[in-house]
Design a protein around this motif. Structure first.
Motif, short mmCIF file in Angstrom:
data_model
loop_
_atom_site.label_atom_id
_atom_site.label_comp_id
_atom_site.label_asym_id
_atom_site.label_seq_id
_atom_site.Cartn_x
_atom_site.Cartn_y
_atom_site.Cartn_z
N PHE A 96 0.75 -1.22 -0.08
CA PHE A 96 -0.03 0.06 -0.13
C PHE A 96 0.89 1.17 0.03
N ILE A 109 2.60 1.91 -3.45
CA ILE A 109 1.70 2.33 -4.63
C ILE A 109 1.78 4.10 -4.63
N ASP A 110 1.64 4.49 -5.76
CA ASP A 110 1.77 6.23 -6.22
C ASP A 110 0.16 6.56 -6.06
N TRP A 111 -0.62 6.62 -5.08
CA TRP A 111 -1.99 6.81 -5.18
C TRP A 111 -2.45 7.97 -6.04
N SER A 112 -1.82 8.90 -6.01
CA SER A 112 -2.18 9.83 -6.89
C SER A 112 -2.19 9.88 -8.33
N LEU A 126 -3.43 7.07 -9.62
CA LEU A 126 -4.73 6.27 -9.59
C LEU A 126 -5.77 7.10 -9.53
N ILE A 138 -7.59 8.03 -7.11
CA ILE A 138 -8.34 7.81 -5.79
C ILE A 138 -7.58 8.63 -4.44
N GLY A 139 -6.37 8.88 -4.62
CA GLY A 139 -5.58 9.76 -3.80
C GLY A 139 -6.07 11.34 -3.71
N ASN A 149 -1.75 11.05 -0.44
CA ASN A 149 -1.12 9.53 -0.43
C ASN A 149 -1.23 8.81 0.63
N SER A 165 -4.66 7.82 1.63
CA SER A 165 -5.19 6.66 0.75
C SER A 165 -4.54 5.49 1.37
N VAL A 166 -3.31 5.62 1.74
CA VAL A 166 -2.70 4.40 2.35
C VAL A 166 -3.45 3.91 3.63
N ALA A 209 -6.99 2.30 3.04
CA ALA A 209 -6.85 0.86 2.61
C ALA A 209 -6.49 0.24 3.76
#
Length: 920
Positions: free
Chosen positions: A649, A652-655, A657, A659-660, A666, A669-670, A673
């Motif tokens: 988690f 991952i670079d959530w930005s 995707l 969703i971040g 980021n 988001s982690v 999850a």
């Protein structure tokens, strides 16, 4: 030999069907949906075809006519599949490049027909062929025939992948116009020869003859035992009163015939058997299902992954362009990697029988799945050419495992006519089950897995715009399969540990950057880290003591775990959103932001560590003494999975995707999850086993937990020592005063164990709390305080993500090692395994400090995983043994019984509190 042809065909399908479908103008989403046609048909019709082969009354036998029909259909599909585009042009499709294709094209339905004929018939034939092999062999030879089939199948797969890796356009054998058509022509020839040899190898006994003559039926354990009983009865009579030869009793012979299970199953019985499936078969089928999910995630898209991600090619590029050339080179390179996998599969199948005899089926089964999971994880993280060849052998090991052990287990179930074990004895089954149908149901798990992969993965690839997701999916599914093969009840008990370890991983990766990011110096940041540890050191044993004495109707441990779980969930919401909460409250100074974040940290970290000890106490109390070592090793295994998830988690670079942006960045988001994982784990664990309330235990001695001491006391009572035993029949409830006395007057064995655990945690925490900062600042030479977007800030962020991958390796290694730690203790003793685990971590940290290189820093994390599995299993197991025997000292080789009452939950919590003290 038919298996050689089938594996040859699988190799060609795996290597070329995805490029063929993409080459006729389909997107990944539609391509994967087309892959789903064969699984849908197979899932519904393959077991029915197998059931039909159990009942067919042809003079040529039961299996061979079905194999012949399926083989002819398969060979027809082999001619259609690679020529779909050419046939489409014949029917009027425009002959244009892929990027110019639009509207309806005949090539699509023609190619689908070829794929369905090939794939559906191949997998159905696979199950029928294995049933035919085992019908023709004695029970003692079934393991050997399955491993032999895997061996020659591996050779067939190797040859198929090697043929796919050759560029036939550069040879004189390119007679059919394309690489794909040439390879499928060779597959057609090899399969035809293999089918012919197999069908003429052994003659089957027709079903009508088997029904009329019992001597022609396959020998199973029921028939053997019935005949043995009849012979013994005849012998006992003849020994006493025999004058003339005794003729066998006709009624006895009839009873043997009536009990024989080889009578054909009707379709109604077949459907009822699917609905009323024994638990052992259900676990085996579900394990095979997740194994197939993992394998298919790899094999169906592997060549596309290598061509697009490793070589940087593009399947939709114009022919002759650099991107198209790179993609074709990647597909051929992927074929070489799959050839390595097939060779390893063949090699491993030659020794798997000996491994099962040496270690038993469970460790070999789980070990194969976990090795595949680790290999896929590395392949997804390091998209390099060399990693393809390093990870491919793990695929071969898993493939040989899942195509031999499950079928062997089904054969043994049917041979013994037993699908359940009670008190160490096999329970005879009262339901008739078709052997061919059960083997085919095992093969049908491939269809179900392929259906799900086909419908889901393509959309995910298009969404994230990367093929690497299929490799990570393979790793995750294989881990789930390994867990599924473990005892389901123990896994449910351990799911809260998944959420807790996921929380630890997230905290380890992100709390230091969060605290430094709000403007705190390193000194203040480390002092803030110490606050939850101080709270845990002071209050965790007190909470555990309360749980020892809690008189709730819901039990002693679960109400406390629920309260702590809700606190963790609340803290996880506050921790990454400290600045947002401060802005909402109008408190934006650094001091207030640090205070809010510290509150979130204390709620999360303190509650997680306290829950960790209580969860282990709860698990060991609801398990039998025999299962305690296993539940602790499963907790380490599931905890490793949770820590791996938390580390991934963070990687991952959530930005990117999208969703971040909605979750606030980021870090948020982690933690979101992680919040979901913890919530699910808490819910499942709390509903897994009902606790017996303390008042009920006090009023009914039979409901109290059975300890080893109680068993020894019962033995003494039976032999005349009843007066001593009745005084000991008191529940173990320790008051708060007694709890304080137990802490002050701790037995020497507990002191040594706590001190060892303290030093172990000090070593582990030195690594994990600052590992991401060490990699970002020292290895990547970044700076956490650099301006956002600057080169130093980007290097630091890259280092943190790379460190998360290293911690994922640590967790994965911990999971794999936990599978074997129980057997290592039996083999070498607890002391040797304990010391060895600590020394492994010591060597790894020394190498990491002396050589701060990426490869060294990453590899040494595996040694830390060994130590982590050690310190979270052996100490708790030792405490359980102390309490079970009520002995904490040994004099002259004999255990000395303790005269002080000690709370089990308190002692387990004291062990967990060593982490808090080490953190301070």
């Amino acid at each position: 030999m038919v298996i050689v042809g089938i594996e040859f065909l699988y190799a060609a399908e795996t290597a070329f069907v995805t490029p063929i479908l993409l080459g006729i103008g389909l997107s990944h989403t539609f391509m994967t949906m087309i892959w789903a046609f064969s699984p849908v048909l197979g899932f519904f019709f393959a077991p029915m075809i197998a059931s039909f082969s159990d009942t067919i009354r042809v003079q040529w036998g039961r299996r061979r006519p079905v194999l012949l029909a399926l083989g002819l259909a398969m060979m027809t599909g082999m001619w259609i599949l690679p020529h779909g585009k050419t046939i489409g042009v014949f029917f009027g499709d425009p002959d244009v490049p892929v990027d110019q294709m639009e509207g309806f094209r005949w090539s699509i339905p023609v190619t689908i027909v070829g794929l369905v004929l090939t794939d559906f018939d191949a997998e159905t034939s696979n199950g029928i062929a294995r049933a035919y092999f085992m019908d023709m062999c004695a029970p003692d030879d079934q393991a050997r025939v399955l491993t032999t089939a895997m061996f020659i199948g591996g050779l067939g797969g190797t040859a198929g992948y090697v043929l796919g890796a050759i560029d036939w356009s550069q040879t004189n054998l390119d007679i059919l116009g394309s690489n794909e058509a040439t390879v499928f022509m060779f597959v057609f020839i090899v399969f035809g020869i293999g089918l012919l040899i197999t069908l003429t190898s052994y003659r089957e006994v027709p079903l009508p003859l088997m029904e009329s003559d019992p001597l022609l039926r396959p020998i199973n354990s029921n028939a053997f035992e019935a005949e043995k009983s009849r012979q013994l009865a005849v012998y006992s009579i003849s020994k006493d009163v025999l004058v003339d030869p005794v003729k066998p009793d006709k009624d006895a012979a009839l009873s043997v015939e009536e009990e024989d299970d080889e009578k054909p199953l009707k379709l109604r019985d077949f459907l009822r058997n699917i609905i009323r499936m024994p638990k052992s078969l259900f676990i085996l089928y579900s394990t095979q299902f997740f194994s197939q999910l993992g394998y298919l995630s790899y094999c169906l898209y592997f060549t596309d992954f290598v061509g697009a991600e490793v070589f940087g090619g593009d399947v939709s590029a114009p022919p002759g362009s650099p991107e198209a050339v790179l993609y074709e080179e990647g597909v051929r390179y992927g074929c070489w990697g799959m050839a390595v996998f097939a060779v390893c599969s063949a090699s491993y199948s030659a020794v798997i029988e000996q491994l099962v005899k040496r270690f038993s089926a469970r460790p070999v089964y789980i070990g194969g799945l976990l090795l595949f999971s680790l290999g896929m994880l590395f392949m997804g993280l390091f998209k390099e050419k060399f990693m393809i060849f390093i990870a491919s052998p793990t695929v071969g090991i898993m493939y040989a495992t899942m195509y031999s052990l499950p079928y062997l287990l089904v054969s043994q179930y049917h041979s013994k006519n037993s699908f359940e074990v009670k008190d160490g004895k096999c329970v005879p089954s009262t339901t008739k089950r078709g052997f061919g149908a059960d083997v085919s149901m095992m093969s049908s798990m491939l269809f179900l897995a392929q259906l799900i992969i086909s419908l889901a993965i393509g959309s995910i690839i298009d969404a994230v715009e990367s093929n690497v997701v299929v490799i990570f999916s393979a790793s995750i599914f294989s881990l789930v399969a390994a867990l599924r093969k473990s005892r389901l009840e123990l896994v449910r008990l351990s799911l809260l540990i998944v959420g807790i370890e996921c929380t630890y991983a997230t905290e380890t990766a992100l709390v230091a950057p969060i605290l430094l990011g709000i403007g705190l110096p390193h000194t203040v940041m480390t002092m803030i880290w110490a606050t939850p540890s101080m709270a845990g050191l002071l209050f965790a044993p007190v909470i555990a003591s309360v749980s020892d004495r809690l008189r709730s109707r819901w039990g002693r441990r679960r109400p406390v775990m629920l309260a702590l779980g809700v606190t963790i969930l609340t803290g996880m919401f506050i921790l990454p959103n400290g600045p947002a909460v401060g802005e909402l409250l109008g408190l934006t100074s650094v001091g207030w932001l640090a205070t809010i974040t510290t509150c979130g940290l204390i709620m999360t970290d303190f509650s997680a560590e306290t829950s960790n000890g209580l969860c282990r106490t709860y698990a060991m109390e609801v398990c039998t003494i025999r299962d305690q070592a296993r539940v602790l090793s499963i907790m380490v295994l599931t905890g490793g999975i949770g820590a791996t998830m938390g580390a991934l988690f963070g990687a991952i670079d959530w930005s990117r995707l999208g969703i971040g942006h909605y979750l606030g960045g980021n870090d948020a988001s982690v933690f979101a999850a992680n919040w979901i994982v913890l919530f699910v784990g808490l819910l499942v664990t709390l509903t897994s086993f009902a606790e017996i309330p303390l008042p009920v235990q006090e009023s009914e001695p039979m409901l109290r937990p059975v300890t080893q001491k109680m068993l020894l006391d019962e033995v003494k009572r039976v032999h005349g020592g009843s007066e001593e035993v009745e005084q000991e029949d008191v529940p173990e409830v320790v008051g708060f005063k007694q709890f304080l006395l137990n802490v002050l007057h701790m037995p020497r064995s507990m002191k040594v164990l706590c001190l060892t655990q303290l030093l172990s945690h000090m070593s582990y925490l030195t690594y994990c709390l600052y590992y991401t900062d060490f990699v970002g600042a020292t290895v990547y030479e970044g700076d956490v305080r650099a301006l956002k977007g600057s080169l130093a800030a980007e290097r630091y962020a890259d280092g943190v993500r790379f460190a998360c991958l290293g911690m994922a390796l640590c967790s994965t290694t911990s999971s794999i090692y936990s599978v074997f730690i129980e057997r290592l203790i039996v083999r070498f003793g607890a002391r040797s395994v304990y010391v060895g685990g600590l020394l492994a971590h010591c060597c790894g940290m020394l190498a990491m400090g002396l050589v701060p290189h990426k490869l060294v820093v990453f590899s040494c994390c595996a040694l830390t995983g060994i130590m982590y599995a050690t310190i979270y299993s052996i100490p708790f197991l030792l405490i359980s043994h102390y309490h079970s025997k009520n002995c904490f000292a040994e004099v002259d080789g004999e255990y000395v019984e303790s005269i002080e009452r000690r709370g089990f939950g308190v002692d387990v919590s004291m062990m967990s509190s060593m982490l808090c003290l080490a953190q301070v």
